[in-house]
Design an enzyme around this catalytic site. Structure first.
Site, short mmCIF file in Angstrom:
data_model
loop_
_atom_site.label_atom_id
_atom_site.label_comp_id
_atom_site.label_asym_id
_atom_site.label_seq_id
_atom_site.Cartn_x
_atom_site.Cartn_y
_atom_site.Cartn_z
CB VAL A 92 3.47 -36.24 80.46
CG1 VAL A 92 4.95 -35.87 80.47
CG2 VAL A 92 2.79 -35.73 81.72
CB CYS A 93 4.33 -34.62 74.78
SG CYS A 93 2.63 -34.45 74.26
#
Length: 449
Positions: A92-93
């Site tokens: 998850v960026c």
């Protein structure tokens, strides 16, 4: 420091579990509060609408000084990238997680917490996720516009197929050949073991903290899922291939073909399976009752207490056990005078699981009613006190409150009857149509007496 970290994490989890936010849920196993599962329900009017997206959150010993690590679990075994910022690997960026370089002031701080992380992830699930990819924020070229439409189309299809249908089929033990063929060999072996009734050690059974919640929410959003499928069928054809986006790579993409005809069949099969499961509870409950099971005794005691309290109440209610089974309650609600429900008689059935309150009751209005908080099949959208889920009176009071609430706040997460919802929250003329429809159903309820 470690103790303070545990206290902080426990507090944040408790606050989320008591929250009225219908789109977030969290759980942890046993006493391991550093390893948390979180469920985010996709926002309304996005391609993620009412999908069930699960994440693993691992808190380090330096929390809240350092952010936890977050991994997406809903990835179709690492084959589906649901967002430019949510990779097929589960990465998850987000700048607050330190997984993306953000602007000054967007980094993690101890003032943030689990809820802010989940809300940040949820904000990525927008109506146009194509713009989340760096360099594509202001995409205005003709090809970009086409890509945006194509990207939204395939996310909508896969959100329904993977996060809703595939998840519920696994929960219910429904075999689907096309779904099994896309699983990893290890997952296929596990599913076949379960389906063949092979005994499995409890420790090897996957922990599914959101199983009951997803089943109940599926019943809420069933008609919305069908509406979404109907609309999508007008826009794409079965066997039409997904379009790969410029930012998608071979091992980090969303590949496949559209097949809404199959999805519709599968979603209807899930609905039948959940309804059948509720019916089985009555049979299981009857068996448990004969053995004086703790749940049966508890439900029987609660029934007698509630029935006695209704006798002393000024509000007329009738409540009975169906065939004397404490796992099936029949409740009749009488509409309040001087309201749109005035004169109505509404029969409501509550089916309880032998595993209550771990599995919450399935409730259905047996008397048809046109209401924005009651699905077409009679499933009500109501909110019992989350800290008193074992108290049946809390459920009954919450059902009545949802039915009679005169000025509810707008909340698209309560969209369980699409037509009634649109009319109720529409303009003045649409609200009049809604009120007429509601009154007609009230009158019909009186005619059935």
């Amino acid at each position: 420091m470690a103790d303070q970290s545990i206290i902080r994490i426990t507090k944040e989890i408790g606050e989320l579990q008591k929250s009225s936010d219908l789109s977030l849920a969290v759980a942890f196993r046993d006493r391991d509060v550093r390893n948390v599962r979180a469920l985010i329900i996709g926002p309304h009017e996005t391609p993620y609408e009412f999908g069930f997206f699960e994440f693993s959150v691992k808190f380090n010993k330096d929390y809240p000084r350092k952010s936890p690590s977050v991994t997406g679990i809903t990835t179709n075994s690492g084959r589906c990238r649901f967002n430019p910022n949510i990779y097929s690997s589960g990465k998850v960026c987000l700048s607050i997680l330190g997984t993306w370089r953000g602007e000054r002031g967007e980094e993690w701080s101890a003032a943030q917490g689990l809820e802010s992380i989940l809300l940040s992830i949820q904000s990525l699930m927008s109506s146009n996720p194509y713009e989340n990819e760096p360099g594509f924020e202001d995409a205005n070229e003709l090809q970009d516009k086409k890509n945006q439409k194509d990207y939204v189309a395939k996310i909508r299809h896969e959100s329904l197929r993977i996060s809703v249908i595939q998840r519920l089929e696994e929960y219910l033990g429904i075999n689907n050949t096309s779904a099994i063929s896309q699983q990893s060999p290890e997952q296929r072996d596990y599913d076949l073991d379960i389906d063949d009734d092979v005994e499995v050690d409890d420790a090897s059974i996957p922990w599914e903290p959101f199983k009951d919640l997803c089943k109940r929410r599926f019943l809420w959003y069933y008609d919305t899922y069908l509406e979404s499928i109907k609309k999508a069928k007008e826009e794409v054809k079965d066997d039409q291939a997904f379009v790969r986006m410029p930012f998608e790579g071979a091992s980090n993409s969303m590949e496949g073909k559209f097949n809404y005809t199959e999805l519709e069949q599968r979603i209807r099969r899930i609905k039948k399976a959940i309804d059948a499961e509720s019916d089985r509870w009555a049979v299981e409950g009857g068996s448990a009752r004969t053995k004086d099971a703790t749940v049966a005794v508890n439900l029987a005691r609660q029934f007698e207490q509630i029935k006695e309290s209704f006798k002393r109440s000024e509000v007329p209610h009738n409540i009975e056990l169906v065939d004397g089974n404490p796992f099936v309650w029949s409740f009749t609600h009488f509409g309040r005078p001087m309201t749109n429900l005035d004169g109505g008689m509404f029969r409501i059935q509550l089916n309880f699981s032998p595993r209550f309150p771990e599995e919450q009751p399935r409730v259905k209005f047996l008397t048809p009613i046109f209401h924005h908080r009651i699905a077409a099949d009679g499933t009500p959208c109501y909110f019992p006190n989350p800290s008193r889920r074992e108290d049946v009176r809390q459920h009954i009071d919450a059902i009545i409150e949802a039915l009679e609430e005169e000025q509810p706040p707008y909340d698209p997460r309560t969209l369980v009857h699409p037509e009634a919802h649109r009319l109720y929250w529409g303009n003045a003329d649409q609200r009049k149509v809604y009120n007429r429809q509601l009154r007609r159903s009230v009158q019909r309820s009186m005619e059935e007496i």
